[in-house]
Write a protein that holds these residues in place. Structure first.
Motif, PDB file in Angstrom:
ATOM      1  N   LEU A   1      46.482  46.658  42.529  1.00 36.94           N
ATOM      2  CA  LEU A   1      45.408  46.245  41.870  1.00 36.94           C
ATOM      3  C   LEU A   1      45.527  45.897  40.379  1.00 36.94           C
ATOM      4  O   LEU A   1      45.333  44.911  40.055  1.00 36.94           O
ATOM      5  CB  LEU A   1      44.202  46.923  42.235  1.00 36.94           C
ATOM      6  CG  LEU A   1      43.380  46.709  43.644  1.00 36.94           C
ATOM      7  CD1 LEU A   1      42.578  47.848  43.899  1.00 36.94           C
ATOM      8  CD2 LEU A   1      42.546  45.470  43.408  1.00 36.94           C
ATOM      9  N   ALA A   2      46.299  47.057  39.807  1.00 35.87           N
ATOM     10  CA  ALA A   2      46.293  46.727  38.510  1.00 35.87           C
ATOM     11  C   ALA A   2      47.495  45.497  38.006  1.00 35.87           C
ATOM     12  O   ALA A   2      48.297  45.552  38.442  1.00 35.87           O
ATOM     13  CB  ALA A   2      46.974  48.167  38.053  1.00 35.87           C
ATOM     14  N   GLY A   3      46.685  44.726  37.305  1.00 37.59           N
ATOM     15  CA  GLY A   3      47.490  43.410  36.893  1.00 37.59           C
ATOM     16  C   GLY A   3      47.291  42.441  37.713  1.00 37.59           C
ATOM     17  O   GLY A   3      47.670  41.353  37.222  1.00 37.59           O
ATOM     18  N   ALA A   4      46.716  42.539  38.614  1.00 36.82           N
ATOM     19  CA  ALA A   4      46.548  41.341  39.535  1.00 36.82           C
ATOM     20  C   ALA A   4      45.098  40.580  39.279  1.00 36.82           C
ATOM     21  O   ALA A   4      44.419  41.079  38.559  1.00 36.82           O
ATOM     22  CB  ALA A   4      46.427  41.740  41.252  1.00 36.82           C
ATOM     23  N   SER A   5      45.198  39.409  39.574  1.00 39.51           N
ATOM     24  CA  SER A   5      44.020  38.571  39.579  1.00 39.51           C
ATOM     25  C   SER A   5      43.433  38.282  40.898  1.00 39.51           C
ATOM     26  O   SER A   5      44.228  38.424  41.934  1.00 39.51           O
ATOM     27  CB  SER A   5      44.370  37.191  38.712  1.00 39.51           C
ATOM     28  OG  SER A   5      45.558  36.521  39.641  1.00 39.51           O
ATOM     29  N   VAL A   6      42.017  38.311  40.694  1.00 38.97           N
ATOM     30  CA  VAL A   6      41.541  37.790  41.905  1.00 38.97           C
ATOM     31  C   VAL A   6      41.374  36.434  42.176  1.00 38.97           C
ATOM     32  O   VAL A   6      40.515  35.850  41.520  1.00 38.97           O
ATOM     33  CB  VAL A   6      40.109  38.708  41.840  1.00 38.97           C
ATOM     34  CG1 VAL A   6      39.171  38.372  43.234  1.00 38.97           C
ATOM     35  CG2 VAL A   6      40.179  40.134  41.304  1.00 38.97           C
ATOM     36  N   GLU A   7      42.077  36.133  43.383  1.00 34.90           N
ATOM     37  CA  GLU A   7      42.029  34.801  43.674  1.00 34.90           C
ATOM     38  C   GLU A   7      40.871  34.134  44.338  1.00 34.90           C
ATOM     39  O   GLU A   7      40.706  32.993  44.287  1.00 34.90           O
ATOM     40  CB  GLU A   7      43.157  34.404  44.304  1.00 34.90           C
ATOM     41  CG  GLU A   7      44.486  35.153  43.926  1.00 34.90           C
ATOM     42  CD  GLU A   7      45.590  34.147  43.205  1.00 34.90           C
ATOM     43  OE1 GLU A   7      46.285  33.441  43.919  1.00 34.90           O
ATOM     44  OE2 GLU A   7      45.529  34.143  42.053  1.00 34.90           O
ATOM     45  N   GLY A   8      40.257  34.973  45.213  1.00 41.19           N
ATOM     46  CA  GLY A   8      39.130  34.556  46.025  1.00 41.19           C
ATOM     47  C   GLY A   8      38.608  35.501  46.954  1.00 41.19           C
ATOM     48  O   GLY A   8      39.410  36.654  47.193  1.00 41.19           O
TER      49      GLY A   8
ATOM     50  N   GLU B   1      35.900  36.729  40.895  1.00 38.55           N
ATOM     51  CA  GLU B   1      36.859  35.514  40.972  1.00 38.55           C
ATOM     52  C   GLU B   1      37.373  34.940  39.843  1.00 38.55           C
ATOM     53  O   GLU B   1      36.835  34.890  38.708  1.00 38.55           O
ATOM     54  CB  GLU B   1      36.061  34.571  41.820  1.00 38.55           C
ATOM     55  CG  GLU B   1      36.971  33.867  42.680  1.00 38.55           C
ATOM     56  CD  GLU B   1      36.261  32.883  43.932  1.00 38.55           C
ATOM     57  OE1 GLU B   1      35.703  33.486  44.741  1.00 38.55           O
ATOM     58  OE2 GLU B   1      36.114  31.710  43.588  1.00 38.55           O
ATOM     59  N   GLY B   2      38.535  34.903  39.593  1.00 42.34           N
ATOM     60  CA  GLY B   2      39.360  34.367  38.608  1.00 42.34           C
ATOM     61  C   GLY B   2      39.927  35.565  37.329  1.00 42.34           C
ATOM     62  O   GLY B   2      40.263  35.225  36.462  1.00 42.34           O
ATOM     63  N   ARG B   3      39.123  36.618  37.773  1.00 42.85           N
ATOM     64  CA  ARG B   3      39.347  37.710  36.747  1.00 42.85           C
ATOM     65  C   ARG B   3      40.668  38.524  37.025  1.00 42.85           C
ATOM     66  O   ARG B   3      41.048  38.749  38.143  1.00 42.85           O
ATOM     67  CB  ARG B   3      38.318  38.643  36.750  1.00 42.85           C
ATOM     68  CG  ARG B   3      36.921  37.991  36.610  1.00 42.85           C
ATOM     69  CD  ARG B   3      36.662  37.439  35.178  1.00 42.85           C
ATOM     70  NE  ARG B   3      35.305  36.682  35.276  1.00 42.85           N
ATOM     71  CZ  ARG B   3      34.787  36.156  34.274  1.00 42.85           C
ATOM     72  NH1 ARG B   3      35.588  36.031  33.156  1.00 42.85           N
ATOM     73  NH2 ARG B   3      33.656  35.863  34.165  1.00 42.85           N
ATOM     74  N   VAL B   4      41.134  39.198  36.066  1.00 47.89           N
ATOM     75  CA  VAL B   4      42.188  40.053  36.215  1.00 47.89           C
ATOM     76  C   VAL B   4      41.853  41.631  36.198  1.00 47.89           C
ATOM     77  O   VAL B   4      40.965  41.921  35.440  1.00 47.89           O
ATOM     78  CB  VAL B   4      43.215  39.825  34.893  1.00 47.89           C
ATOM     79  CG1 VAL B   4      44.423  40.960  35.040  1.00 47.89           C
ATOM     80  CG2 VAL B   4      43.898  38.548  34.840  1.00 47.89           C
ATOM     81  N   ILE B   5      42.424  42.298  37.223  1.00 44.91           N
ATOM     82  CA  ILE B   5      42.075  43.578  37.265  1.00 44.91           C
ATOM     83  C   ILE B   5      42.966  44.714  36.162  1.00 44.91           C
ATOM     84  O   ILE B   5      44.194  44.443  36.430  1.00 44.91           O
ATOM     85  CB  ILE B   5      42.163  44.178  38.686  1.00 44.91           C
ATOM     86  CG1 ILE B   5      41.632  43.518  39.776  1.00 44.91           C
ATOM     87  CG2 ILE B   5      42.126  45.649  38.800  1.00 44.91           C
ATOM     88  CD1 ILE B   5      39.804  43.323  39.622  1.00 44.91           C
ATOM     89  N   ARG B   6      42.163  45.175  35.517  1.00 48.96           N
ATOM     90  CA  ARG B   6      43.001  45.891  34.282  1.00 48.96           C
ATOM     91  C   ARG B   6      43.564  47.249  35.041  1.00 48.96           C
ATOM     92  O   ARG B   6      44.680  47.713  34.816  1.00 48.96           O
ATOM     93  CB  ARG B   6      42.112  46.248  33.212  1.00 48.96           C
ATOM     94  CG  ARG B   6      42.839  46.874  32.007  1.00 48.96           C
ATOM     95  CD  ARG B   6      42.140  46.992  30.756  1.00 48.96           C
ATOM     96  NE  ARG B   6      40.731  47.668  31.022  1.00 48.96           N
ATOM     97  CZ  ARG B   6      39.580  47.453  30.192  1.00 48.96           C
ATOM     98  NH1 ARG B   6      39.553  46.814  29.037  1.00 48.96           N
ATOM     99  NH2 ARG B   6      38.465  48.202  30.410  1.00 48.96           N
ATOM    100  N   ALA B   7      42.665  47.849  35.537  1.00 50.38           N
ATOM    101  CA  ALA B   7      43.157  49.257  36.345  1.00 50.38           C
ATOM    102  C   ALA B   7      42.162  49.631  37.428  1.00 50.38           C
ATOM    103  O   ALA B   7      40.936  49.027  37.352  1.00 50.38           O
ATOM    104  CB  ALA B   7      42.762  50.488  35.256  1.00 50.38           C
ATOM    105  N   ALA B   8      42.471  50.457  38.424  1.00 52.79           N
ATOM    106  CA  ALA B   8      41.985  50.765  39.358  1.00 52.79           C
ATOM    107  C   ALA B   8      41.873  52.156  39.526  1.00 52.79           C
ATOM    108  O   ALA B   8      42.786  52.870  39.417  1.00 52.79           O
ATOM    109  CB  ALA B   8      42.115  50.117  40.938  1.00 52.79           C
ATOM    110  N   SER B   9      40.768  52.868  40.189  1.00 49.87           N
ATOM    111  CA  SER B   9      40.873  54.460  40.289  1.00 49.87           C
ATOM    112  C   SER B   9      40.306  54.711  41.458  1.00 49.87           C
ATOM    113  O   SER B   9      39.262  54.141  41.971  1.00 49.87           O
ATOM    114  CB  SER B   9      40.271  55.003  39.283  1.00 49.87           C
ATOM    115  OG  SER B   9      38.900  54.538  39.167  1.00 49.87           O
TER     116      SER B   9
END
Length: 271
Positions: free
Chosen positions: A35-42, A9-17
């Motif tokens: 996902l890439a570049g998105a932040s996790v809101e909750g 929570e509150g983190r930014v996803i750098r990359a997903a695979s």
DNA sequence: AGAAGGCCCTGCGTGC
DNA sequence: TGCACGCAGGGCCTTC
């Protein structure tokens, strides 16, 4: 889900695979890109589904199936060889990798617009949340009315009530002193008055204990739950029933199979 | 239309 | 020790 929220929570996803084409279903188009570049809101839970809300208006829908687990580790602690059965993973800007590990691949991942999460085909038909106040004996009675299937099968049906699995149905029926073989429609009145609080208590106690870790289930940090130590009937075939100690009429916990799944109960106590 | 069973998949424990 | 079999926190889909 709470363990996952603590990490993401509150983190930014750098990359997903994605390391395979599908789990239960094909991974959704554009999952990694979304996902890439998105932040996790909750996070939110509905039945046995987790919903991870992203900036940008999408949510990731996750079901762990039978053997799925989300594993969070620092990238610097990762082994050199690939993690077995890790089908999907994402990394935060802080260098935390969260992988979806699921040997049996009964789990699933999908994308859904946050604004219409509940219209997703997997969520649309779900019954009430058992821990909400609106889940009352009267509501359950209506859902069971006319059902000729055993109460065990009815409670596993996510359209009747959302989120109960095989363990918790056996445990709740034991506490409510209702036989898993009883026809669902005949569970009404006093029996639903016992059953609804029993369902709530079992779920609340299990959550407080960190869930039930039989073989696969662990928290995101690798820790296990301890509710399996408090099972009163599940996986206790042949053991004495704690509610009728020493009674000659009680032959202990019995195991039967209903619609292909094991049920555990005390035939003397549960009617 | 509601209910029952098959099936998806891997891993583990048991018994021969 | 090796192998076959049964069973496992789920749920969609087909058949009856």
């Amino acid at each position: 889900m709470r363990g996952l929220a603590a990490v993401l929570e509150g983190r930014v996803i750098r990359a997903a695979s994605i390391s395979r084409p599908a789990m239960r279903w094909p991974f959704p188009e554009g999952l990694a890109a979304r996902l890439a570049g998105a932040s996790v809101e909750g996070f939110r839970r509905r039945a046995k589904y987790m919903l991870m809300r992203l900036s940008g208006g999408d949510s990731v829908l996750i079901h762990l199936g039978m053997s799925g687990r989300m594993v969070a580790r620092r990238v610097e602690d990762l082994p050199n060889e690939p993690i077995a059965h890790e089908h999907f993973a994402m990394e935060t800007e802080e260098g935390i990798r969260v992988g979806f590990v699921d040997p049996r691949r009964f789990g699933s991942v999908d994308l859904v617009r946050t604004a219409s999460e509940d219209q997703h085909r997997l969520l649309a038909g779900l019954g009430p949340e058992p821990l909400e106040e609106a889940f009352t004996p009267a509501l359950l009675s209506v859902a069971l009315a006319g059902k000729q299937t055993p109460i065990k099968a009815a409670l596993l049906d996510q359209k009747v009530v959302a989120g109960l699995g095989n363990i918790y149905v056996s445990e709740a029926l034991y506490r409510a002193r209702i036989s898993p073989r009883r026809v669902a429609a005949s569970v009404a009145g006093a029996r639903t008055v016992r059953l609804v609080p029993a369902i709530k208590a079992v779920l609340e106690e299990s959550i407080a204990a960190g869930g039930s870790s039989l073989r696969d289930y662990v928290h995101a940090d690798g820790g296990i739950g301890f509710f399996q130590e408090r099972f009163r009937v599940y996986d206790r075939e042949g053991l004495p029933c704690e509610a009728c100690p020493g009674l000659p009429a009680c032959e202990g916990i019995k195991r039967i199979v209903q619609s292909g799944r094991a049920s555990f109960y005390c035939p003397r106590l549960q009617r």
